[in-house]
Design an enzyme around this catalytic site. Structure first.
Site, PDB file in Angstrom:
ATOM      1  N   TYR A 119      33.762  33.840  34.402  1.00 57.10           N
ATOM      2  CA  TYR A 119      33.341  35.183  34.779  1.00 57.10           C
ATOM      3  C   TYR A 119      33.162  35.251  36.290  1.00 57.10           C
ATOM      4  CZ  TYR A 119      30.770  39.483  35.322  1.00 57.10           C
ATOM      5  OH  TYR A 119      30.381  40.730  35.742  1.00 57.10           O
ATOM      6  N   LEU A 123      33.360  38.754  44.477  1.00 57.58           N
ATOM      7  CA  LEU A 123      34.428  38.330  45.379  1.00 57.58           C
ATOM      8  C   LEU A 123      34.451  39.318  46.527  1.00 57.58           C
ATOM      9  CD1 LEU A 123      36.923  36.767  46.288  1.00 57.58           C
ATOM     10  CD2 LEU A 123      38.279  38.109  44.668  1.00 57.58           C
ATOM     11  N   HIS A 160      33.971  42.532  36.005  1.00 55.86           N
ATOM     12  CA  HIS A 160      33.676  43.960  35.912  1.00 55.86           C
ATOM     13  C   HIS A 160      33.869  44.587  37.285  1.00 55.86           C
ATOM     14  CE1 HIS A 160      30.861  42.518  32.531  1.00 55.86           C
ATOM     15  NE2 HIS A 160      31.958  42.977  31.990  1.00 55.86           N
ATOM     16  N   TYR A 172      43.398  43.006  41.788  1.00 57.84           N
ATOM     17  CA  TYR A 172      43.433  42.215  40.558  1.00 57.84           C
ATOM     18  C   TYR A 172      44.672  42.505  39.724  1.00 57.84           C
ATOM     19  CZ  TYR A 172      38.809  40.397  41.488  1.00 57.84           C
ATOM     20  OH  TYR A 172      37.755  39.733  42.051  1.00 57.84           O
TER      21      TYR A 172
END
Length: 212
Positions: A119, A123, A160, A172
């Protein structure tokens, strides 16, 4: 129900801006090889705290900074340039069985019985050094860490993100993460409820639950 605070935080690469705006504000490095990677240590606490307060809309408690700079339970890696931290990734390996209810759908129950998942809690990259590959360097280091033979039980990595954070979402998606679920009112940020997404990438033979 909105959360005022959770160990499950959204991921943030900076405020939503156009690619041209980001490029105009970035400072090109001579080479990504000029950046050193190292794990956080207790002496980094104040520097990391200052960076996170600038980068993220969520106010992390002091205990969070203490944990990520001292506890081996976290993969907390810094990108350092000219002796200064310019990027940071914090992740945790968790047993699938310990996930919050809203996250258990990323793996089938049969696969998840003995599986672990990674998890990504946070970042971030200093706004001056974005668009230089620092975020990818940090993410690649985490993925390499999770795909070694001794971590074959890690079947997925997820995060998330605020639905409005298009910069992070694009980052991402370009790295192969896929949208898994919509989380209404997942965040409480400065007294306002915000929606979130769950994004996931599969590792070591992991896959999403089979559907018709």
């Amino acid at each position: 129900m909105a959360q005022s605070f959770s160990w499950y935080h959204h991921n943030y690469l900076g405020p939503t801006k156009t690619e041209d705006q980001l490029k105009a504000k970035s400072v090109p490095l001579c080479s990504v090889n000029d950046v050193q990677l190292r794990f956080l240590c207790p002496d980094d606490l104040e520097e990391v705290r200052t960076l996170c307060q600038d980068w993220f809309p969520i106010d992390y408690p002091l205990s969070w900074y203490e944990d990520i700079t001292s506890s081996t339970r976290f993969f907390a890696l810094a990108a350092v340039y000219n002796l200064t931290i310019i990027g940071l990734i914090v992740a945790e390996i968790k047993p699938f069985s310990k996930l919050n209810k809203e996250d258990r759908g990323i793996l089938s129950e049969s696969m998840g019985r003995d599986a672990d998942v990674g998890y990504i809690l946070s970042l971030g990259v200093h706004r001056k050094y974005r668009q230089n590959g620092i975020g990818s360097l940090l993410l690649d280091s985490l993925i390499n860490h999770l795909t070694t033979a001794e971590r074959h039980k890690v079947k997925a990595i997820f995060l998330h993100v605020l639905t409005t954070n298009q910069t992070a979402i694009l980052f991402y998606e370009r790295r192969g993460f896929v949208l898994h679920s919509f989380l209404p009112y997942y965040y409480s940020i400065r007294g306002k409820c915000k929606d979130g997404f769950t994004y996931v990438s599969y590792l070591n033979g992991g896959h999403s639950p089979w559907t018709l």
